[in-house]
Each structure stands twice: as C-alpha cells, then as structure tokens.
Design a protein around this motif. Structure first.
Motif, short mmCIF file in Angstrom:
data_model
loop_
_atom_site.label_atom_id
_atom_site.label_comp_id
_atom_site.label_asym_id
_atom_site.label_seq_id
_atom_site.Cartn_x
_atom_site.Cartn_y
_atom_site.Cartn_z
N VAL A 119 0.84 -1.21 0.00
CA VAL A 119 0.00 0.00 0.00
C VAL A 119 0.87 1.26 0.00
O VAL A 119 0.60 2.21 -0.74
N ILE A 120 1.94 1.25 0.77
CA ILE A 120 2.84 2.41 0.81
C ILE A 120 3.53 2.59 -0.53
O ILE A 120 3.64 3.72 -1.04
N ARG A 121 3.97 1.51 -1.16
CA ARG A 121 4.61 1.61 -2.48
C ARG A 121 3.63 2.13 -3.53
O ARG A 121 4.00 2.95 -4.37
N ILE A 122 2.41 1.66 -3.49
CA ILE A 122 1.40 2.13 -4.45
C ILE A 122 1.12 3.62 -4.24
O ILE A 122 1.04 4.39 -5.21
N MET A 123 1.01 4.04 -3.00
CA MET A 123 0.77 5.46 -2.72
C MET A 123 1.94 6.32 -3.18
O MET A 123 1.75 7.39 -3.77
N LEU A 124 3.17 5.87 -2.92
CA LEU A 124 4.34 6.61 -3.38
C LEU A 124 4.39 6.70 -4.90
O LEU A 124 4.73 7.75 -5.47
N THR A 125 4.05 5.60 -5.58
CA THR A 125 4.05 5.59 -7.03
C THR A 125 3.03 6.59 -7.58
O THR A 125 3.32 7.35 -8.51
N ILE A 126 1.84 6.61 -7.00
CA ILE A 126 0.81 7.55 -7.45
C ILE A 126 1.24 8.98 -7.20
O ILE A 126 1.07 9.86 -8.06
N VAL A 127 1.83 9.24 -6.04
CA VAL A 127 2.28 10.59 -5.72
C VAL A 127 3.36 11.04 -6.71
O VAL A 127 3.30 12.15 -7.25
N PHE A 128 4.36 10.19 -6.95
CA PHE A 128 5.42 10.55 -7.90
C PHE A 128 4.85 10.74 -9.30
O PHE A 128 5.27 11.65 -10.02
N PHE A 129 3.90 9.90 -9.71
CA PHE A 129 3.32 10.02 -11.05
C PHE A 129 2.68 11.39 -11.24
O PHE A 129 2.93 12.07 -12.23
N TYR A 130 1.85 11.81 -10.29
CA TYR A 130 1.17 13.09 -10.44
C TYR A 130 2.09 14.29 -10.24
O TYR A 130 1.88 15.34 -10.85
N ILE A 131 3.11 14.13 -9.42
CA ILE A 131 4.10 15.21 -9.29
C ILE A 131 4.86 15.39 -10.61
O ILE A 131 5.02 16.51 -11.10
N PHE A 132 5.31 14.27 -11.19
CA PHE A 132 6.03 14.35 -12.46
C PHE A 132 5.11 14.85 -13.58
O PHE A 132 5.54 15.61 -14.44
N LYS A 133 3.87 14.41 -13.57
CA LYS A 133 2.92 14.83 -14.60
C LYS A 133 2.64 16.33 -14.50
O LYS A 133 2.47 17.01 -15.52
#
Length: 64
Positions: free
Chosen positions: A11-25
């Motif tokens: 769950v923590i990895r998924i949340m980090l991935t989503i956060v990084f995705f939208y920050i980069f986007k």
C-alpha cells in the motif's frame, strides 16, 4: 501481525508511485504516460527502500 507487513508495504509503495506520477505529470510536459509510470515506479521503489533504510537505522540506534 507479520502477515500484515507485506500488505502495508504494498500500500505504501502504491501510494508513493501515485504521488510521484502526479508530481512528475504536473511539473514535466511528458506525452508518454507509460514512460512516466515507469519512472514513477522506479522513484517510488527507491524512496520506499530509502525510508525503510532510514527507519531501520533510527530504530537500531535507539536499541543500543
């Protein structure tokens, strides 16, 4: 309780991935979302491992 740790890690990895995705986007003008997702997964993995490493270092110092 030990069976719950892999779920929490995921769950923590998924949340980090989503956060990084939208920050980069938000900050980069990248047309290829697949490339952005790959970079986000990589950054999420590195950030998670770094946080686990720091947490283990801090808890090991408290036990000494």
């Amino acid at each position: 309780m030990t069976k719950l740790y892999p779920l929490i890690d995921s769950v923590i990895r998924i949340m980090l991935t989503i956060v990084f995705f939208y920050i980069f986007k938000h900050f980069m003008n990248v047309q290829n979302d697949l490339l952005l997702a790959f970079v986000s997964v990589l950054c999420g993995f590195v950030a998670f491992r770094g946080l686990v490493f720091l947490f283990n270092k801090l808890t090991a110092k408290k036990q000494e």
